[in-house]
Enzyme design. Structure first.
Site, PDB file in Angstrom:
ATOM      1  N   CYS A 119      49.771   8.349  10.643  1.00 26.36           N
ATOM      2  CA  CYS A 119      50.169   9.766  10.753  1.00 26.36           C
ATOM      3  C   CYS A 119      50.678  10.339   9.427  1.00 26.36           C
ATOM      4  CB  CYS A 119      51.228   9.943  11.828  1.00 26.36           C
ATOM      5  SG  CYS A 119      50.754   9.277  13.416  1.00 26.36           S
ATOM      6  N   HIS A 259      55.951  16.079  10.754  1.00 24.20           N
ATOM      7  CA  HIS A 259      54.933  15.495  11.626  1.00 24.20           C
ATOM      8  C   HIS A 259      55.342  15.721  13.077  1.00 24.20           C
ATOM      9  CE1 HIS A 259      52.211  12.867  13.590  1.00 24.20           C
ATOM     10  NE2 HIS A 259      53.067  11.893  13.791  1.00 24.20           N
ATOM     11  N   ASN A 289      50.421  14.805  19.555  1.00 24.59           N
ATOM     12  CA  ASN A 289      50.442  14.123  18.256  1.00 24.59           C
ATOM     13  C   ASN A 289      49.006  13.957  17.759  1.00 24.59           C
ATOM     14  OD1 ASN A 289      50.580  12.353  16.109  1.00 24.59           O
ATOM     15  ND2 ASN A 289      51.985  10.924  17.103  1.00 24.59           N
TER      16      ASN A 289
HETATM   17  N1  ACO Z   1      55.053   9.348  32.695  1.00 23.41           N
HETATM   18  C1  ACO Z   1      56.044   8.924  33.483  1.00 23.41           C
HETATM   19  N2  ACO Z   1      56.801   7.852  33.190  1.00 23.41           N
HETATM   20  C2  ACO Z   1      56.563   7.223  32.037  1.00 23.41           C
HETATM   21  C3  ACO Z   1      55.551   7.632  31.151  1.00 23.41           C
HETATM   22  C4  ACO Z   1      54.773   8.737  31.512  1.00 23.41           C
HETATM   23  N3  ACO Z   1      53.780   9.221  30.757  1.00 23.41           N
HETATM   24  N4  ACO Z   1      55.558   6.809  30.079  1.00 23.41           N
HETATM   25  C5  ACO Z   1      56.538   5.921  30.286  1.00 23.41           C
HETATM   26  N5  ACO Z   1      57.147   6.163  31.451  1.00 23.41           N
HETATM   27  C6  ACO Z   1      58.259   5.455  32.071  1.00 23.41           C
HETATM   28  C7  ACO Z   1      58.451   4.072  31.519  1.00 23.41           C
HETATM   29  O1  ACO Z   1      57.597   3.139  32.166  1.00 23.41           O
HETATM   30  C8  ACO Z   1      59.908   3.826  31.800  1.00 23.41           C
HETATM   31  O2  ACO Z   1      60.046   3.431  33.133  1.00 23.41           O
HETATM   32  P1  ACO Z   1      61.049   2.227  33.530  1.00 23.41           P
HETATM   33  O3  ACO Z   1      62.402   2.737  33.119  1.00 23.41           O
HETATM   34  O4  ACO Z   1      60.842   2.115  34.991  1.00 23.41           O
HETATM   35  O5  ACO Z   1      60.580   1.058  32.733  1.00 23.41           O
HETATM   36  C9  ACO Z   1      60.548   5.207  31.668  1.00 23.41           C
HETATM   37  O6  ACO Z   1      59.464   6.145  31.760  1.00 23.41           O
HETATM   38  C10 ACO Z   1      61.289   5.425  30.362  1.00 23.41           C
HETATM   39  O7  ACO Z   1      60.454   4.992  29.283  1.00 23.41           O
HETATM   40  P2  ACO Z   1      60.962   4.975  27.812  1.00 23.41           P
HETATM   41  O8  ACO Z   1      59.933   4.296  26.975  1.00 23.41           O
HETATM   42  O9  ACO Z   1      62.362   4.468  27.767  1.00 23.41           O
HETATM   43  O10 ACO Z   1      60.985   6.529  27.494  1.00 23.41           O
HETATM   44  P3  ACO Z   1      61.415   7.244  26.169  1.00 23.41           P
HETATM   45  O11 ACO Z   1      62.443   8.225  26.470  1.00 23.41           O
HETATM   46  O12 ACO Z   1      61.654   6.276  25.058  1.00 23.41           O
HETATM   47  O13 ACO Z   1      60.117   8.081  25.811  1.00 23.41           O
HETATM   48  C11 ACO Z   1      58.223   8.063  24.329  1.00 23.41           C
HETATM   49  C12 ACO Z   1      58.908   7.402  25.536  1.00 23.41           C
HETATM   50  C13 ACO Z   1      57.897   9.496  24.693  1.00 23.41           C
HETATM   51  C14 ACO Z   1      56.935   7.295  24.056  1.00 23.41           C
HETATM   52  C15 ACO Z   1      59.168   8.048  23.121  1.00 23.41           C
HETATM   53  O14 ACO Z   1      59.688   6.757  22.938  1.00 23.41           O
HETATM   54  C16 ACO Z   1      58.459   8.477  21.870  1.00 23.41           C
HETATM   55  O15 ACO Z   1      58.034   9.592  21.735  1.00 23.41           O
HETATM   56  N6  ACO Z   1      58.367   7.595  20.869  1.00 23.41           N
HETATM   57  C17 ACO Z   1      57.680   7.891  19.640  1.00 23.41           C
HETATM   58  C18 ACO Z   1      56.205   7.862  19.839  1.00 23.41           C
HETATM   59  C19 ACO Z   1      55.485   8.203  18.582  1.00 23.41           C
HETATM   60  O16 ACO Z   1      55.951   8.963  17.758  1.00 23.41           O
HETATM   61  N7  ACO Z   1      54.306   7.619  18.393  1.00 23.41           N
HETATM   62  C20 ACO Z   1      53.578   7.901  17.198  1.00 23.41           C
HETATM   63  C21 ACO Z   1      52.164   7.720  17.331  1.00 23.41           C
HETATM   64  S1  ACO Z   1      51.455   8.053  18.882  1.00 23.41           S
HETATM   65  C22 ACO Z   1      50.125   7.024  18.916  1.00 23.41           C
HETATM   66  O17 ACO Z   1      49.559   6.752  17.924  1.00 23.41           O
HETATM   67  C23 ACO Z   1      49.735   6.442  20.200  1.00 23.41           C
END
Ligand code: ACO
Length: 334
Positions: A119, A259, A289
């Site tokens: 990214c 970003h 993203n």
């Molecule tokens: N819908 C519903 N529930 C979900 C989803 C979804 N799409 N995705 C995850 N969950 C659930 C998880 O399974 C978890 O459930 P559990 O507590 O029963 O295990 C719960 O939601 C909480 O998950 P977390 O991972 O703790 O959620 P968090 O608040 O950390 O958000 C996220 C997750 C959005 C991915 C965040 O961590 C984030 O944005 N991180 C940065 C991502 C990023 O910048 N990536 C860059 C590149 S993207 C790429 O290349 C793929």
């Protein structure tokens, strides 16, 4: 008569983007995986994303953005000395996507290479191109961030598929006038955190086999929380240092273009830097993203909306897989 050549800064002389027409809403995703519009909106700020069609590749998006940027800059493709395509989703391993663009836009005199910093690729590319212009190696460079992450994502994995979108943004760089252009740039990496965001299979370590496909190792893997923590820890400090190197104070900056990975990451950066809300560009709601395309897309939208005028002080900042970081400061204008 003897002539001297003073080093000249590089300015963005034109911008262009390609936004795929196909739109996938959160409600559409809720019909594909176990998720909801409420969850995606609250955790990420994303509402929609644009996706490339089945026949559209990264170079197709890059070419549209490139031609628009050239028109905006009033520069002919034949005047380009170099094309850099920042992408983690090239059309193929080789030839480089930059070479495909070079041929399709008719940039006959131009060199071409791809740059992979996930990214962060577009900002890495701008800094690289800016230095090459400043050194007198080249005069006009097309820097593109183009991505079709939709091709790498596991559409059954709700943790990643809700986050991404496709797109491309391009900038024409050339010699700046009157102190405008890129003032400072910093790049960084932390290879020890490479495992938090990766595509395991498909390279020389693990070619794609039936077993790799069954285990989905040819798809993007992400430890979302680790990415989140790395980004909010590293990027504000990187921005501070890059601004300092330009000889500015944070208060001097007119607009930050970060970003777009997660609205909460952007908010955390803004809080840490104590910068008012209206000084950060946020368009993640519409695109998700888009990796290397995200910064040029956000920059282009800010210009279109009249949020950037000649002489403004702009900061671009990105982070991504690798782990990689990059930031640069720009005095806007040609
Ligand atoms: N819908 C519903 N529930 C979900 C989803 C979804 N799409 N995705 C995850 N969950 C659930 C998880 O399974 C978890 O459930 P559990 O507590 O029963 O295990 C719960 O939601 C909480 O998950 P977390 O991972 O703790 O959620 P968090 O608040 O950390 O958000 C996220 C997750 C959005 C991915 C965040 O961590 C984030 O944005 N991180 C940065 C991502 C990023 O910048 N990536 C860059 C590149 S993207 C790429 O290349 C793929």
């Amino acid at each position: 008569m003897a002539m001297t050549f003073a080093p000249v800064r590089a300015a963005i002389q034109g911008l262009g983007v390609c936004i795929p027409t196909r739109i996938l809403t959160n409600d559409d995703l809720a019909r594909m995986v176990d998720t909801t519009d409420e969850w995606i909106t609250a955790r990420t700020g994303i509402k929609r994303r644009h996706l490339a069609g089945p026949d559209e590749s990264t170079s197709d998006l890059a070419i549209v953005a490139a031609e628009r940027a050239l028109a905006d800059a009033k520069v002919s493709a034949e005047d380009l000395d170099l094309i850099i395509v920042g992408t983690a989703t090239p059309d193929m391993f080789f030839p480089a996507t930059a070479c495909l663009v070079q041929e399709r836009i008719g940039a006959k005199r131009s060199g071409a290479f791809d740059l992979l910093a996930a990214c962060s690729s577009f900002v890495y590319g701008l800094i690289t191109a800016g230095q090459m212009i400043q050194a007198g190696v080249v005069r006009r460079v097309l820097v593109i961030g183009a991505e079709t992450l939709s091709r790498l994502i596991d559409w059954e994995d709700r943790r990643t598929c809700v986050l991404i979108g496709d797109g491309a943004g391009a900038a024409v760089l050339g010699p700046a006038t009157d102190g405008r252009g890129i003032q400072s740039g910093m790049v960084g990496a932390d290879g020890s955190a490479g495992d938090v965001l990766k595509v395991t299979a498909g390279g020389s370590r693990m070619p794609i086999t039936n077993e790799a496909i069954e285990r989905k190792l040819h798809r993007a893997y992400m430890d979302g929380q680790a990415v989140f923590k790395l980004a909010v820890r590293a990027v504000p400090d990187l921005i501070r240092k890059t601004v300092e190197r330009a000889g500015w104070r944070l208060e001097d900056v007119d607009l930050f273009v970060p970003h777009q990975a997660n609205l909460r990451i952007i908010e955390s950066m803004r809080d840490q830097l104590k910068v008012p809300l209206e000084k950060f560009v946020v368009n993640i709601e519409e695109y998700g993203n888009t990796s290397a395309a995200s910064v040029p897309l956000a920059l282009w939208e800010a210009v279109q909306a009249g949020r950037i005028k000649d002489g403004d002080r702009i900061v671009l900042a990105a982070f991504g897989g690798g782990f990689t970081y990059a930031a640069c400061t720009i005095v806007w204008g040609r």
